[in-house]
Write a protein that holds these residues in place. Structure first.
Motif, PDB file in Angstrom:
ATOM      1  N   LEU B 154     -57.508 -23.736 149.076  1.00 42.77           N
ATOM      2  CA  LEU B 154     -57.549 -22.594 149.120  1.00 42.77           C
ATOM      3  C   LEU B 154     -58.115 -22.487 150.127  1.00 42.77           C
ATOM      4  O   LEU B 154     -57.581 -23.273 151.346  1.00 42.77           O
ATOM      5  N   PRO B 155     -58.197 -21.165 151.262  1.00 45.79           N
ATOM      6  CA  PRO B 155     -58.481 -21.287 152.310  1.00 45.79           C
ATOM      7  C   PRO B 155     -59.274 -21.788 153.186  1.00 45.79           C
ATOM      8  O   PRO B 155     -60.582 -21.570 152.969  1.00 45.79           O
ATOM      9  N   LEU B 156     -58.978 -22.506 154.900  1.00 41.35           N
ATOM     10  CA  LEU B 156     -59.889 -23.312 155.385  1.00 41.35           C
ATOM     11  C   LEU B 156     -60.145 -22.162 156.784  1.00 41.35           C
ATOM     12  O   LEU B 156     -61.390 -22.539 157.293  1.00 41.35           O
ATOM     13  N   GLY B 157     -60.261 -21.045 156.519  1.00 47.65           N
ATOM     14  CA  GLY B 157     -60.402 -20.278 157.348  1.00 47.65           C
ATOM     15  C   GLY B 157     -61.700 -20.014 157.342  1.00 47.65           C
ATOM     16  O   GLY B 157     -62.168 -19.603 158.814  1.00 47.65           O
ATOM     17  N   ASN B 158     -62.826 -20.023 156.163  1.00 44.01           N
ATOM     18  CA  ASN B 158     -64.048 -20.382 156.477  1.00 44.01           C
ATOM     19  C   ASN B 158     -64.906 -20.929 156.810  1.00 44.01           C
ATOM     20  O   ASN B 158     -65.829 -21.135 155.977  1.00 44.01           O
ATOM     21  N   LEU B 159     -64.302 -22.306 156.644  1.00 45.33           N
ATOM     22  CA  LEU B 159     -65.225 -23.085 156.669  1.00 45.33           C
ATOM     23  C   LEU B 159     -66.267 -23.243 158.257  1.00 45.33           C
ATOM     24  O   LEU B 159     -67.269 -24.150 157.521  1.00 45.33           O
ATOM     25  N   TRP B 160     -66.295 -23.062 158.876  1.00 40.94           N
ATOM     26  CA  TRP B 160     -67.015 -22.493 160.047  1.00 40.94           C
ATOM     27  C   TRP B 160     -68.782 -22.248 159.005  1.00 40.94           C
ATOM     28  O   TRP B 160     -69.375 -22.871 159.394  1.00 40.94           O
ATOM     29  N   VAL B 161     -68.817 -21.788 158.470  1.00 38.79           N
ATOM     30  CA  VAL B 161     -69.709 -21.345 157.605  1.00 38.79           C
ATOM     31  C   VAL B 161     -70.793 -22.918 157.161  1.00 38.79           C
ATOM     32  O   VAL B 161     -71.927 -22.329 157.203  1.00 38.79           O
ATOM     33  N   ALA B 231     -73.657 -19.606 148.446  1.00 45.00           N
ATOM     34  CA  ALA B 231     -73.315 -19.576 149.677  1.00 45.00           C
ATOM     35  C   ALA B 231     -71.773 -19.723 150.494  1.00 45.00           C
ATOM     36  O   ALA B 231     -70.624 -19.215 150.903  1.00 45.00           O
ATOM     37  N   PHE B 232     -71.767 -21.146 150.300  1.00 47.18           N
ATOM     38  CA  PHE B 232     -70.145 -21.926 150.451  1.00 47.18           C
ATOM     39  C   PHE B 232     -69.235 -20.720 149.455  1.00 47.18           C
ATOM     40  O   PHE B 232     -68.185 -20.436 150.284  1.00 47.18           O
ATOM     41  N   ALA B 233     -69.632 -21.305 148.309  1.00 47.49           N
ATOM     42  CA  ALA B 233     -68.165 -20.386 148.302  1.00 47.49           C
ATOM     43  C   ALA B 233     -67.709 -19.168 147.572  1.00 47.49           C
ATOM     44  O   ALA B 233     -66.348 -18.783 147.648  1.00 47.49           O
ATOM     45  N   ARG B 234     -68.580 -18.500 148.505  1.00 47.34           N
ATOM     46  CA  ARG B 234     -68.608 -16.638 148.295  1.00 47.34           C
ATOM     47  C   ARG B 234     -67.682 -17.041 149.642  1.00 47.34           C
ATOM     48  O   ARG B 234     -66.741 -15.670 149.991  1.00 47.34           O
ATOM     49  N   THR B 235     -67.571 -17.778 150.748  1.00 43.79           N
ATOM     50  CA  THR B 235     -66.955 -17.592 151.687  1.00 43.79           C
ATOM     51  C   THR B 235     -65.430 -17.883 151.176  1.00 43.79           C
ATOM     52  O   THR B 235     -64.239 -17.710 152.106  1.00 43.79           O
ATOM     53  N   TRP B 242     -69.982 -10.425 152.814  1.00 40.74           N
ATOM     54  CA  TRP B 242     -71.599 -11.701 154.243  1.00 40.74           C
ATOM     55  C   TRP B 242     -72.877 -10.594 153.248  1.00 40.74           C
ATOM     56  O   TRP B 242     -73.761 -12.123 154.035  1.00 40.74           O
ATOM     57  N   ALA B 243     -73.075 -10.059 153.233  1.00 40.72           N
ATOM     58  CA  ALA B 243     -74.908  -9.766 153.001  1.00 40.72           C
ATOM     59  C   ALA B 243     -75.190 -10.679 151.849  1.00 40.72           C
ATOM     60  O   ALA B 243     -76.606 -11.601 151.348  1.00 40.72           O
ATOM     61  N   PHE B 244     -74.296 -11.513 150.407  1.00 39.86           N
ATOM     62  CA  PHE B 244     -75.095 -12.354 149.541  1.00 39.86           C
ATOM     63  C   PHE B 244     -74.965 -13.777 149.902  1.00 39.86           C
ATOM     64  O   PHE B 244     -75.918 -14.539 150.042  1.00 39.86           O
ATOM     65  N   VAL B 245     -73.989 -14.025 150.931  1.00 41.33           N
ATOM     66  CA  VAL B 245     -74.003 -15.318 151.599  1.00 41.33           C
ATOM     67  C   VAL B 245     -75.215 -15.724 152.594  1.00 41.33           C
ATOM     68  O   VAL B 245     -75.933 -16.121 152.622  1.00 41.33           O
ATOM     69  N   LEU B 246     -75.877 -14.685 153.335  1.00 46.90           N
ATOM     70  CA  LEU B 246     -76.895 -14.106 154.218  1.00 46.90           C
ATOM     71  C   LEU B 246     -77.897 -14.461 153.083  1.00 46.90           C
ATOM     72  O   LEU B 246     -79.110 -15.339 153.887  1.00 46.90           O
ATOM     73  N   GLY B 247     -77.735 -13.733 151.606  1.00 44.67           N
ATOM     74  CA  GLY B 247     -79.002 -14.036 150.818  1.00 44.67           C
ATOM     75  C   GLY B 247     -79.364 -15.711 150.754  1.00 44.67           C
ATOM     76  O   GLY B 247     -80.929 -15.193 150.274  1.00 44.67           O
ATOM     77  N   ASP B 248     -78.520 -15.373 150.210  1.00 40.55           N
ATOM     78  CA  ASP B 248     -78.036 -17.390 149.870  1.00 40.55           C
ATOM     79  C   ASP B 248     -78.994 -18.489 150.618  1.00 40.55           C
ATOM     80  O   ASP B 248     -79.316 -18.842 150.204  1.00 40.55           O
TER      81      ASP B 248
END
Lengths: 298, 273
Positions: B154-161, B231-235, B242-248
């Motif tokens: 999986l990509p590591l790019g969005n792990l900052w979340v 939230a984490f899985a979506r990234t 990102w709206a769903f991530v924020l919602g979660d």
């Protein structure tokens, strides 16, 4: 169930006042009520002019409490336990650290400062918790068996620290103990508790005067008491028996007669040891109708 | 043993009578933020003494689960769910399970008396401990997430979340753990509830939701850790919504506020009996 009933006590400012009694006498319940940890069903608790039943939250701002449990501090180092406790007494970082250093030095704990409390011996652990109780000066110290497990050096450090605060700030101390020797040596006044009631309250000397006319005789038999000796058989009803040991409280001339009897003739053969002593607080406690099991002499 | 007799004290016994009418000055109250900081720092230091082995256990458990699931799951959405679920499981293990045990034991042993006889706001004790336990989860969660991404490609790019997921899921689960620990009438029950909460987070978080039956899916929706997982899985997607991530994450935050408020109330109740 009532753990204590109609307890009426007045502690004077600047004195070391003791609550003496065996386990289950109601000392801890009384202390929980004083420290605001438990509300009494009725009655009043007033500390240095503040009503603690109506304002239990004020207790924490007047007194420092050393309980019997150290689980909240066990995983901390001695140094951090003292500093954090000071911070939670409202000191800023700088004052908490200054007071921490001063108290650890005073109690001879500086060398142990970086050690986790859990890794210390029982007496050292107790001393570390006592140190935490002293950071952030309070006019009242409530100490629940502070010296349990301590060696004589640590005990002396505790009482010297208490004396210093009393002399310099007029600090009042409420000491819970079941150690009669300590009670006799450090207390100004003592309340004797039994089954939730105060059965006496006076200076240790004043309490001992109540049984001043008596002498304690302890007889230890080799195997069993020689009940075939009539004088010994006659004593049995007045003795407190504990295995091979008989404890008697007698008038001095009676005591002399008993000693003469047991150190001669048939009774002497059965005797292992005997002691004659002036009364202690333990004798007072027994004379007042208390149950001495659970009291400690050390 | 030398004890200063009352008569020689400065002021002496008479002065006591004179002063008896004036109430003693009250010591200062500890303010919320400084005392929260002090509790947090003290709790964090406990990691060195008591917690490190358990942090390893939390991480190894999650890594072991991912290795097992590697044989069943090929990639895609299911792999994302497994990695996110395993990472959040570390948070559940430490913040929910261990904190419930800690408060349960503290309450049962009388350790709460120490805090209750200090002029410290209850929220400072609860939030300080919850914050520290949430912080304990950081290394394990990061290690698990990185290992999982490498394992499943999986990509590591969005792990900052994780910067948002760990504190918010941490707040929700630590609040729940603290409340369970302080409300449970016996320490064994606190341990049991903590373990059950963690088991639920394990089963409902790590298993891909599409494979769960209806009722279990509903239970999954009730569990706060689920929203951290989602939230984490979506990234991991190529174009995350990102709206769903924020919602979660908002759900996590809401549960966190509510559960920490309940825990604070429970602390107050447990401290003064």
């Amino acid at each position: 169930m009532r753990a204590n009933d109609a307890v009426g006590l007045e502690v004077r400012r600047g004195e070391i006042f003791g609550l003496l009694g065996p386990n289950g006498a109601g000392k801890s319940t009384l202390v929980r009520q004083l420290t605001g940890l438990m509300r009494p069903d009725d009655g009043t608790v007033e500390i240095l002019g503040h009503d603690i039943v109506r304002h239990p939250e004020r207790a924490a701002r007047i007194l420092a409490y050393l309980g019997q449990e150290s689980t909240a501090l066990d995983d901390l180092t001695v140094s951090l336990a003292a500093e954090t406790t000071g911070r939670l007494r409202g000191l800023d970082v700088r004052r908490a650290r200054d007071e921490r250093d001063a108290v650890l030095e005073e109690l001879g704990l500086t060398a142990l400062a970086p050690r986790p409390i859990r890794k210390l011996s029982g007496g050292q652990r107790r001393l570390a918790c006592f140190a935490a109780a002293l950071v952030g000066e309070r006019p009242l110290l409530v100490l629940d068996e502070p010296t349990t497990g301590m060696d004589p050096v640590a005990r002396r450090a505790v009482w010297a620290a208490v004396d210093r605060r009393r002399a310099e700030h007029g600090t009042t101390v409420l000491l819970v103990t079941h150690n009669v020797i300590e009670a006799e040596t450090v207390l100004d006044r003592v309340a004797v508790l039994d089954q939730g009631r105060v059965i006496a309250c006076d200076t240790p000397g004043g309490l001992k005067e109540k049984v001043a006319g008596e002498v304690r005789v302890e007889l230890v038999w080799r195997e069993r008491a020689p009940l075939d000796v009539p004088e010994v058989a006659a004593l049995r009803s007045r003795a407190l028996e504990s295995g091979r040991r008989w404890t008697l409280r007698l008038a001095p001339e009676e005591a002399r007669a008993v000693v003469a009897t047991v150190t001669g003739g048939a009774a002497f053969v059965a005797l292992d040891d005997f002691t004659l002593a002036t009364p202690s607080l333990e004798d007072v406690y027994l004379a007042l109708g208390g149950d001495a099991q659970g009291l400690v002499k050390a | 043993m030398s004890v200063v007799p009352v008569e020689v004290l400065p002021g002496g016994a008479l002065a006591v009578e004179e002063r008896a009418g004036a109430p003693a000055a009250l010591g200062p109250r500890a303010r919320l933020w400084p005392s929260l900081g002090a509790v947090y720092r003290a709790q964090l230091s406990r990691a060195r003494v008591a917690r490190i082995p358990l942090l390893f256990v939390a991480t190894f458990q999650s890594i072991g689960i991912m290795i097992l699931m590697r044989g069943v799951v090929d990639g895609g959405a299911e792999a994302q769910a497994v990695v996110a679920g395993s990472a959040v499981l570390v948070v559940a293990f430490v913040a929910l399970n261990l904190l419930a045990q800690y408060f349960g034991q503290l309450r049962a042993s009388g350790g709460l008396d120490h805090y209750a006889t200090l002029p410290v706001p209850p929220a400072a004790v609860v939030l300080g401990a919850a914050g520290a336990y949430a912080s304990f989860t950081v290394p394990g969660t990061v290690v698990t997430a990185v290992f999982g991404c490498v394992l499943f490609g999986l990509p590591l790019g969005n792990l900052w979340v994780l910067v948002a997921v760990i504190p918010l899921a941490g707040a929700a689960l630590a609040g729940l753990g603290a409340a369970l620990g302080l409300l449970a009438p016996r320490p064994e029950l606190a341990t049991l509830l903590g373990q059950l909460g963690m088991s639920a987070a394990l089963l409902l978080g790590v298993l891909p939701p599409e494979r769960l039956p209806g009722v279990v899916g509903f239970a999954r929706d009730l569990l706060p850790s689920t929203y951290g997982v989602e939230a984490f899985a979506r990234t991991f997607g190529s174009d995350p919504d990102w709206a769903f991530v924020l919602g979660d994450l908002a759900v996590c935050a809401g549960v966190g506020v509510a559960s920490l408020a309940v825990a604070t109330w429970a602390y107050r109740r447990a401290a003064v009996r």
